[in-house]
Design a protein around this motif. Sequence first.
Motif, mmCIF file in Angstrom:
data_model
loop_
_atom_site.group_PDB
_atom_site.id
_atom_site.type_symbol
_atom_site.label_atom_id
_atom_site.label_comp_id
_atom_site.label_asym_id
_atom_site.label_seq_id
_atom_site.Cartn_x
_atom_site.Cartn_y
_atom_site.Cartn_z
ATOM 1 N N ASP A 30 0.813 -1.213 0.000
ATOM 2 C CA ASP A 30 0.000 0.000 0.000
ATOM 3 C C ASP A 30 0.851 1.271 0.000
ATOM 4 O OD1 ASP A 30 -2.684 -1.198 0.245
ATOM 5 O OD2 ASP A 30 -1.943 -1.898 2.177
ATOM 6 N N GLU A 31 2.171 1.122 0.146
ATOM 7 C CA GLU A 31 3.039 2.303 0.240
ATOM 8 C C GLU A 31 3.341 2.909 -1.132
ATOM 9 O OE1 GLU A 31 3.436 3.269 3.168
ATOM 10 O OE2 GLU A 31 3.194 1.466 4.378
ATOM 11 N N THR A 32 3.742 4.163 -1.109
ATOM 12 C CA THR A 32 4.257 4.859 -2.286
ATOM 13 C C THR A 32 5.557 5.535 -1.851
ATOM 14 O OG1 THR A 32 1.987 5.280 -2.993
ATOM 15 C CG2 THR A 32 3.721 6.493 -4.109
ATOM 16 N N ILE A 33 6.647 5.252 -2.557
ATOM 17 C CA ILE A 33 7.989 5.613 -2.084
ATOM 18 C C ILE A 33 8.573 6.795 -2.864
ATOM 19 C CG2 ILE A 33 10.353 4.776 -1.774
ATOM 20 C CD1 ILE A 33 9.191 1.939 -1.501
ATOM 21 N N TYR A 34 9.134 7.725 -2.116
ATOM 22 C CA TYR A 34 9.868 8.856 -2.697
ATOM 23 C C TYR A 34 11.353 8.618 -2.428
ATOM 24 C CZ TYR A 34 10.793 13.827 -3.817
ATOM 25 O OH TYR A 34 11.229 15.010 -4.380
ATOM 26 N N PHE A 35 12.162 8.606 -3.475
ATOM 27 C CA PHE A 35 13.575 8.262 -3.379
ATOM 28 C C PHE A 35 14.421 9.525 -3.414
ATOM 29 C CE2 PHE A 35 17.266 6.422 -6.074
ATOM 30 C CZ PHE A 35 18.116 6.447 -4.986
ATOM 31 N N ILE A 83 9.897 7.092 2.470
ATOM 32 C CA ILE A 83 11.038 7.769 1.850
ATOM 33 C C ILE A 83 12.230 6.819 1.873
ATOM 34 C CG2 ILE A 83 12.647 9.704 2.001
ATOM 35 C CD1 ILE A 83 10.449 11.276 3.456
ATOM 36 N N TRP A 84 12.834 6.633 0.713
ATOM 37 C CA TRP A 84 14.069 5.851 0.616
ATOM 38 C C TRP A 84 15.222 6.852 0.499
ATOM 39 C CZ3 TRP A 84 15.073 3.177 -4.767
ATOM 40 C CH2 TRP A 84 16.444 2.890 -4.910
ATOM 41 N N LEU A 85 16.183 6.726 1.425
ATOM 42 C CA LEU A 85 17.343 7.616 1.449
ATOM 43 C C LEU A 85 18.592 6.867 1.013
ATOM 44 C CD1 LEU A 85 16.795 9.282 4.951
ATOM 45 C CD2 LEU A 85 16.140 10.213 2.725
ATOM 46 N N THR A 86 19.429 7.516 0.220
ATOM 47 C CA THR A 86 20.732 6.949 -0.095
ATOM 48 C C THR A 86 21.527 6.803 1.204
ATOM 49 O OG1 THR A 86 21.400 9.213 -0.658
ATOM 50 C CG2 THR A 86 20.914 7.710 -2.496
ATOM 51 N N PRO A 87 22.608 5.998 1.220
ATOM 52 C CA PRO A 87 23.317 5.704 2.479
ATOM 53 C C PRO A 87 23.721 6.961 3.232
ATOM 54 C CG PRO A 87 24.101 4.260 0.733
ATOM 55 C CD PRO A 87 23.209 5.271 0.072
ATOM 56 N N ASP A 307 12.756 6.160 -13.086
ATOM 57 C CA ASP A 307 13.942 7.002 -12.882
ATOM 58 C C ASP A 307 14.714 6.458 -11.694
ATOM 59 O OD1 ASP A 307 14.168 9.106 -14.730
ATOM 60 O OD2 ASP A 307 12.652 10.310 -13.712
ATOM 61 N N ASN A 308 16.032 6.534 -11.744
ATOM 62 C CA ASN A 308 16.835 6.312 -10.533
ATOM 63 C C ASN A 308 18.192 6.982 -10.689
ATOM 64 O OD1 ASN A 308 18.516 4.601 -12.009
ATOM 65 N ND2 ASN A 308 17.931 2.737 -10.932
ATOM 66 N N TYR A 346 11.746 9.003 -8.077
ATOM 67 C CA TYR A 346 13.055 9.595 -7.803
ATOM 68 C C TYR A 346 12.895 11.106 -7.693
ATOM 69 C CZ TYR A 346 18.144 10.328 -8.665
ATOM 70 O OH TYR A 346 19.477 10.673 -8.590
ATOM 71 N N TYR A 347 13.507 11.700 -6.664
ATOM 72 C CA TYR A 347 13.376 13.151 -6.473
ATOM 73 C C TYR A 347 13.680 13.863 -7.793
ATOM 74 C CZ TYR A 347 18.323 14.382 -6.867
ATOM 75 O OH TYR A 347 19.583 14.621 -7.353
ATOM 76 N N GLY A 348 12.944 14.910 -8.072
ATOM 77 C CA GLY A 348 13.153 15.685 -9.293
ATOM 78 C C GLY A 348 12.263 15.263 -10.437
ATOM 79 N N THR A 349 11.753 14.046 -10.408
ATOM 80 C CA THR A 349 10.835 13.619 -11.458
ATOM 81 C C THR A 349 9.605 14.504 -11.460
ATOM 82 O OG1 THR A 349 11.603 11.323 -11.318
ATOM 83 C CG2 THR A 349 9.455 11.681 -12.318
ATOM 84 N N GLU A 350 9.199 14.978 -10.265
ATOM 85 C CA GLU A 350 7.996 15.802 -10.158
ATOM 86 C C GLU A 350 8.172 17.199 -10.730
ATOM 87 O OE1 GLU A 350 9.916 16.481 -6.003
ATOM 88 O OE2 GLU A 350 10.013 15.025 -7.641
ATOM 89 N N ILE A 351 9.395 17.569 -11.119
ATOM 90 C CA ILE A 351 9.600 18.848 -11.809
ATOM 91 C C ILE A 351 10.206 18.605 -13.188
ATOM 92 C CG2 ILE A 351 9.815 20.197 -9.700
ATOM 93 C CD1 ILE A 351 12.906 20.175 -10.191
ATOM 94 N N ALA A 352 10.091 17.360 -13.682
ATOM 95 C CA ALA A 352 10.631 16.978 -14.995
ATOM 96 C C ALA A 352 12.120 17.289 -15.095
ATOM 97 C CB ALA A 352 9.852 17.657 -16.120
#
Length: 508
Positions: A30-35, A83-87, A307-308, A346-352
């Motif tokens: 049920d989750e939706t992840i922002y990376f 939210i998925w965070l890089t290391p 995107d990644n 992936y962050y930034g996808t929401e602003i193309a």
Amino acid sequence: MKKISIACLIMIFCLTGKAIIHADDHTWQDETIYFIMVDRFANGDTSNDYEVDLNDPAAYHGGDFQGIIDKLDYIKEMGFTAIWLTPIVKNEPKGYHGYWTEDFYEVEEHFGTMEEFKTLVQEAHNRDIKIILDLVVNHTGYQHPWLDDPDKQDWFHEDEAILDWDNQENVENGRLAGLPDLAQENPEVREYLLDMAKWWIQETDVDGYRLDTVKHVPKDFWEEFAREVKSVKDNFFLIGEVWHNDPTYVADYAETGIDSFVDYPFYNEATRIFSRPDQRIGKYMQGIWERNKSLYENPYVLGNFIDNHDNQRFVRLAIENKQDPVTRLKLALTYMYTAPGIPIVYYGTEIAMDGGNDPDNRRMMDFTDHELVSYISTLGDIRKDHPALTHGDLEVLVDKVGTTVFSRTYEKNNVIVAMNNTTEDQEIILTDDMLTGDSQLIPVFGDKVIKKEKDGYVITLPKESSEIFILEEDNDNTNEVTFPYWYLVLGLIAVGVIGFLIIRKKHQ
């Protein structure tokens, strides 16, 4: 009075016909992840800007924990629940991305302190947002202190490159990009890594790990890893990166106890189809779903992404194909949010955001208004409100070159998705054998309700667009006398309240 209240609730349910989804039924699907790449998202604390150089794509750019805390409401408003965070561990110089570990137990000073990270986790939890940490156990940074420690020479494999990617031993023991490869078969190394992974959960209360470079680590290690970390926290989530084009190869790692994987086979098809027009959708979508159902115990938790941080951005693919990136993104995002699986944005996808190969695909985030922000928010709302999109089966109803219609169904909830991936307007007819009964299609983005006609349901889609419909019963098409049942519901509630007040007054 408690019995009366329960009876009223049951009566309301029967009258409204709405399915009740209990909180206990909520699962990771049920989750939706922002990376987020921590260094490239938001600079909330300039006091930790050591050696920051915005003009150098391989240097630190200033993103930190405080910046993410400041943007939690922004992330929640787009509908993200994790939210998925890089290391975030301490990295050697130039390790802005987090994958060159210098100390497995320390926080990278460019990002802030351990206390600030704990605050981030708590603030996210206060907003019902989960935190997934990226974890690297395959290798260390190029200059790790252990390399010069005589007592730890057997903690690493020999300095050999990966030359044969079809040789599993070479893949597991060779050095990826020259990074010192840890020997997980060494009991001391294994114990250290397992203790470290459990410590971060106990110390920070994170909710999951995204496991880096899974195929470069032996499966028997992952089996023990999964058992150990899941013993620390209930419902702890493991999503692995097995970067491979063969779905069977990826799925084999599910036997280790890893819950989910970023679905590279899905990514390959989605980016190919939607970065340019006139590509067939339906048969590939159905094929992906049928394949995943046969390979995984729970295919609904696979991570869908377009995107990644390791591949050029979707926008760049669209530009290279001489397409409008926003138009293409809307199609791809609709597909990603309505296909079975967990959407990962992936962050930034929401602003193309544009970006070529690493590190150009890791530009600093720009928080400007963009139509895709509200588009993603709408997709998030629809996914949250309709269990068919998180639990439902998939059936392709129409499959032509460039156009498709598919349904997602779960119990009484039915969502219909229509996609036009061509450069011309399309008229699509859904016949009685596709949608039975007298229903109507309620659009999510448009305002024209589609009712059943003589030939069926006629959907007109402009070029390069999509629409999501909620299938509902059309009471106007029945011969029965309808009654505004909400009035009855409100009346029953009013009667209940009055009755309660009378009884209370008698007992005073």
